[in-house]
Scaffold this motif. Structure first.
Motif, PDB file in Angstrom:
ATOM      1  N   ILE A   1       0.826  -1.203   0.000  1.00 52.02           N
ATOM      2  CA  ILE A   1       0.000   0.000   0.000  1.00 52.02           C
ATOM      3  C   ILE A   1       0.863   1.257   0.000  1.00 52.02           C
ATOM      4  O   ILE A   1       0.554   2.243  -0.685  1.00 52.02           O
ATOM      5  CB  ILE A   1      -0.974   0.003   1.207  1.00 52.02           C
ATOM      6  N   PHE A   2       1.984   1.221   0.717  1.00 49.31           N
ATOM      7  CA  PHE A   2       2.847   2.400   0.721  1.00 49.31           C
ATOM      8  C   PHE A   2       3.554   2.581  -0.626  1.00 49.31           C
ATOM      9  O   PHE A   2       3.835   3.710  -1.030  1.00 49.31           O
ATOM     10  CB  PHE A   2       3.872   2.301   1.853  1.00 49.31           C
ATOM     11  N   LEU A   3       3.819   1.484  -1.318  1.00 46.94           N
ATOM     12  CA  LEU A   3       4.364   1.599  -2.664  1.00 46.94           C
ATOM     13  C   LEU A   3       3.347   2.238  -3.604  1.00 46.94           C
ATOM     14  O   LEU A   3       3.703   3.054  -4.468  1.00 46.94           O
ATOM     15  CB  LEU A   3       4.777   0.216  -3.184  1.00 46.94           C
ATOM     16  N   SER A   4       2.070   1.877  -3.426  1.00 48.17           N
ATOM     17  CA  SER A   4       1.020   2.501  -4.236  1.00 48.17           C
ATOM     18  C   SER A   4       0.907   3.994  -3.944  1.00 48.17           C
ATOM     19  O   SER A   4       0.771   4.810  -4.869  1.00 48.17           O
ATOM     20  CB  SER A   4      -0.320   1.815  -3.965  1.00 48.17           C
ATOM     21  N   ILE A   5       0.962   4.359  -2.655  1.00 49.96           N
ATOM     22  CA  ILE A   5       0.917   5.777  -2.287  1.00 49.96           C
ATOM     23  C   ILE A   5       2.125   6.519  -2.853  1.00 49.96           C
ATOM     24  O   ILE A   5       2.014   7.645  -3.358  1.00 49.96           O
ATOM     25  CB  ILE A   5       0.849   5.925  -0.753  1.00 49.96           C
ATOM     26  N   PHE A   6       3.281   5.870  -2.792  1.00 48.08           N
ATOM     27  CA  PHE A   6       4.503   6.460  -3.342  1.00 48.08           C
ATOM     28  C   PHE A   6       4.373   6.707  -4.835  1.00 48.08           C
ATOM     29  O   PHE A   6       4.694   7.792  -5.339  1.00 48.08           O
ATOM     30  CB  PHE A   6       5.684   5.529  -3.045  1.00 48.08           C
TER      31      PHE A   6
ATOM     32  N   LEU B   1       4.277  14.199  -7.021  1.00 51.75           N
ATOM     33  CA  LEU B   1       4.473  15.463  -6.320  1.00 51.75           C
ATOM     34  C   LEU B   1       5.932  15.883  -6.351  1.00 51.75           C
ATOM     35  O   LEU B   1       6.258  17.050  -6.632  1.00 51.75           O
ATOM     36  CB  LEU B   1       3.990  15.335  -4.875  1.00 51.75           C
ATOM     37  N   SER B   2       6.830  14.959  -6.074  1.00 55.08           N
ATOM     38  CA  SER B   2       8.261  15.259  -6.113  1.00 55.08           C
ATOM     39  C   SER B   2       8.694  15.666  -7.509  1.00 55.08           C
ATOM     40  O   SER B   2       9.497  16.593  -7.686  1.00 55.08           O
ATOM     41  CB  SER B   2       9.056  14.041  -5.636  1.00 55.08           C
ATOM     42  N   LEU B   3       8.171  14.985  -8.514  1.00 52.87           N
ATOM     43  CA  LEU B   3       8.517  15.314  -9.898  1.00 52.87           C
ATOM     44  C   LEU B   3       8.064  16.721 -10.255  1.00 52.87           C
ATOM     45  O   LEU B   3       8.795  17.482 -10.909  1.00 52.87           O
ATOM     46  CB  LEU B   3       7.879  14.290 -10.841  1.00 52.87           C
ATOM     47  N   LEU B   4       6.873  17.100  -9.819  1.00 53.28           N
ATOM     48  CA  LEU B   4       6.377  18.450 -10.088  1.00 53.28           C
ATOM     49  C   LEU B   4       7.214  19.504  -9.370  1.00 53.28           C
ATOM     50  O   LEU B   4       7.543  20.555  -9.942  1.00 53.28           O
ATOM     51  CB  LEU B   4       4.910  18.564  -9.656  1.00 53.28           C
TER      52      LEU B   4
ATOM     53  N   LYS C   1      19.436  13.651 -10.930  1.00 49.19           N
ATOM     54  CA  LYS C   1      18.159  14.323 -10.651  1.00 49.19           C
ATOM     55  C   LYS C   1      17.042  13.316 -10.441  1.00 49.19           C
ATOM     56  O   LYS C   1      16.185  13.500  -9.575  1.00 49.19           O
ATOM     57  CB  LYS C   1      17.815  15.290 -11.792  1.00 49.19           C
ATOM     58  N   VAL C   2      17.028  12.249 -11.256  1.00 52.69           N
ATOM     59  CA  VAL C   2      16.004  11.210 -11.074  1.00 52.69           C
ATOM     60  C   VAL C   2      16.141  10.564  -9.696  1.00 52.69           C
ATOM     61  O   VAL C   2      15.147  10.319  -9.001  1.00 52.69           O
ATOM     62  CB  VAL C   2      16.124  10.144 -12.186  1.00 52.69           C
ATOM     63  N   GLY C   3      17.387  10.304  -9.292  1.00 50.68           N
ATOM     64  CA  GLY C   3      17.604   9.747  -7.961  1.00 50.68           C
ATOM     65  C   GLY C   3      17.137  10.678  -6.866  1.00 50.68           C
ATOM     66  O   GLY C   3      16.538  10.244  -5.874  1.00 50.68           O
ATOM     67  N   LEU C   4      17.375  11.985  -7.036  1.00 56.25           N
ATOM     68  CA  LEU C   4      16.930  12.951  -6.038  1.00 56.25           C
ATOM     69  C   LEU C   4      15.406  13.050  -5.997  1.00 56.25           C
ATOM     70  O   LEU C   4      14.814  13.214  -4.926  1.00 56.25           O
ATOM     71  CB  LEU C   4      17.534  14.329  -6.336  1.00 56.25           C
ATOM     72  N   VAL C   5      14.768  12.949  -7.164  1.00 53.48           N
ATOM     73  CA  VAL C   5      13.303  12.976  -7.213  1.00 53.48           C
ATOM     74  C   VAL C   5      12.724  11.809  -6.415  1.00 53.48           C
ATOM     75  O   VAL C   5      11.821  11.980  -5.588  1.00 53.48           O
ATOM     76  CB  VAL C   5      12.811  12.935  -8.678  1.00 53.48           C
ATOM     77  N   CYS C   6      13.251  10.609  -6.654  1.00 55.53           N
ATOM     78  CA  CYS C   6      12.763   9.432  -5.927  1.00 55.53           C
ATOM     79  C   CYS C   6      13.078   9.531  -4.433  1.00 55.53           C
ATOM     80  O   CYS C   6      12.255   9.156  -3.592  1.00 55.53           O
ATOM     81  CB  CYS C   6      13.389   8.167  -6.517  1.00 55.53           C
ATOM     82  N   MET C   7      14.265  10.043  -4.106  1.00 58.31           N
ATOM     83  CA  MET C   7      14.645  10.155  -2.704  1.00 58.31           C
ATOM     84  C   MET C   7      13.747  11.145  -1.970  1.00 58.31           C
ATOM     85  O   MET C   7      13.304  10.883  -0.843  1.00 58.31           O
ATOM     86  CB  MET C   7      16.113  10.592  -2.591  1.00 58.31           C
ATOM     87  N   TYR C   8      13.461  12.277  -2.603  1.00 59.77           N
ATOM     88  CA  TYR C   8      12.590  13.266  -1.958  1.00 59.77           C
ATOM     89  C   TYR C   8      11.183  12.710  -1.769  1.00 59.77           C
ATOM     90  O   TYR C   8      10.539  12.936  -0.730  1.00 59.77           O
ATOM     91  CB  TYR C   8      12.537  14.542  -2.791  1.00 59.77           C
ATOM     92  N   ALA C   9      10.672  11.967  -2.757  1.00 57.55           N
ATOM     93  CA  ALA C   9       9.349  11.355  -2.634  1.00 57.55           C
ATOM     94  C   ALA C   9       9.313  10.354  -1.492  1.00 57.55           C
ATOM     95  O   ALA C   9       8.344  10.286  -0.735  1.00 57.55           O
ATOM     96  CB  ALA C   9       8.966  10.681  -3.953  1.00 57.55           C
ATOM     97  N   LEU C  10      10.387   9.577  -1.354  1.00 55.80           N
ATOM     98  CA  LEU C  10      10.454   8.600  -0.268  1.00 55.80           C
ATOM     99  C   LEU C  10      10.538   9.291   1.088  1.00 55.80           C
ATOM    100  O   LEU C  10       9.895   8.866   2.058  1.00 55.80           O
ATOM    101  CB  LEU C  10      11.661   7.687  -0.477  1.00 55.80           C
TER     102      LEU C  10
END
Length: 316
Positions: free
Chosen positions: A35-40, A47-50, A276-285
């Motif tokens: 469920i948390f993967l779905s929320i992510f 949101l992080s990408l935006l 940048k992609v790594g930072l986007v995923c890290m910020y989302a997490l």
């Protein structure tokens, strides 16, 4: 007064509940990974990408505005300064338009991520199994309360920032008092963020919203304010490091485009894109993790002050 000092001393010397909070958050995250993967994937990652797209679009314009402002202050003639200020205002209008374009989808995704993550964590904390259907049901039934509370949160944070700027301007030319204002202001700001975060969690899990939810959240932190401050400080530090890293990448990209030849620039651009992609995923997490930690902290505080008990914080 002495009882409050003794309580503060006991909490500051016994910070092991912080470790327990982080461990419980980690366990809840792993046990309900689906469920948390779905929320992510559906909320915090977009949101992080935006937010990162907004930073990438606005960074060159902000740099140009700062450059024009410095030119205007150093201009030799009034006519030249007026012309430079006109260009700076045009860039500022463009920047406001870009931020307005991103603001609505960012706010909607942020609200959805808060509701789904907080509700799922609260269910898991009490031994229930969160699912996609429970997350959707929470959005349908509880979105109005966190929506209203978030407006108060943004208003209070903006008002506090304005107060800090006013105090800093009052001590221009006095470095020591200005430093004291900055340090004390940062400490109080982190505490305010912890209280407002708790109020937002209250508005999702309880039938309270606005200033009432924030007041209840502040009351629930009684006896664990130091723990709440430390948790908020850790989350702010991690997200701040990500922001600094992104700013460094953007500045590096500008330097590469200016000083390097075409082929190395393309290769470095690919590496920079991967970073940048790594930072986007890290910020989302980190954003998702902050919701989980805040909710676990709320549940622990609510166990200390159960609803209907004498110690429950009663709204005025």
């Amino acid at each position: 007064m002495s009882e409050r000092v003794d309580e503060f001393s006991r909490e500051s010397c016994c910070l092991f509940p912080l470790i327990n909070t982080l461990l419980d958050s980690f366990k809840i995250f792993l046990r309900n990974f689906r469920i948390f993967l779905s929320i992510f994937a559906l909320t915090t990652l977009p949101l992080s990408l935006l937010l990162f797209s907004l930073s990438l679009h606005s960074h060159p314009i902000q740099s140009q505005i700062y450059h024009l402002e410095s030119l205007a202050f150093s201009s030799s003639t009034r006519f030249e300064a007026r012309h430079v200020w006109k260009e700076s205002r045009a860039d500022a209008v463009s920047l406001l338009r870009i931020k307005a374009l991103f603001s609505i989808p960012c706010y909607v995704l942020s609200l959805l991520s808060v509701i789904t993550a907080v509700n799922s964590t609260a269910l898991a904390f009490h031994g229930r199994r969160p699912s996609f259907s429970t997350a959707v049901l929470a959005v349908k039934t509880a979105w109005k309360r966190p929506f209203v509370t978030s407006l108060y949160v943004y208003s209070l944070m903006m008002a506090y920032a304005a107060v800090l700027r006013t105090l800093a301007a009052a001590f221009v030319g006095a470095p020591v008092p200005r430093l004291v204002v900055a340090v004390v202001g940062a400490v109080l700001e982190i505490h305010l963020m912890a209280v407002l975060s708790m109020g937002l969690v209250v508005s999702v899990n309880e039938d309270r919203f606005g200033l009432e939810a924030i007041r209840i959240g502040s009351g629930l932190m009684e006896g664990r304010r130091v723990s709440g401050w430390v948790l908020s400080c850790l989350l702010v530090l991690v997200s701040g490091c990500i922001g600094w890293e992104l700013e460094g990448l953007m500045d590096g990209q500008e330097l590469l485009g200016k000083w390097y030849s075409w082929a190395p620039t393309v290769m470095m651009g690919v590496l920079s894109f991967g970073d940048k992609v790594g930072l986007v995923c890290m910020y989302a997490l980190v954003a998702l993790w902050s919701f989980v930690v805040s909710t676990v902290f709320y549940c622990e505080c609510r166990k200390r002050h159960p609803i209907g008990s004498e110690n429950e914080p009663i709204p005025v």
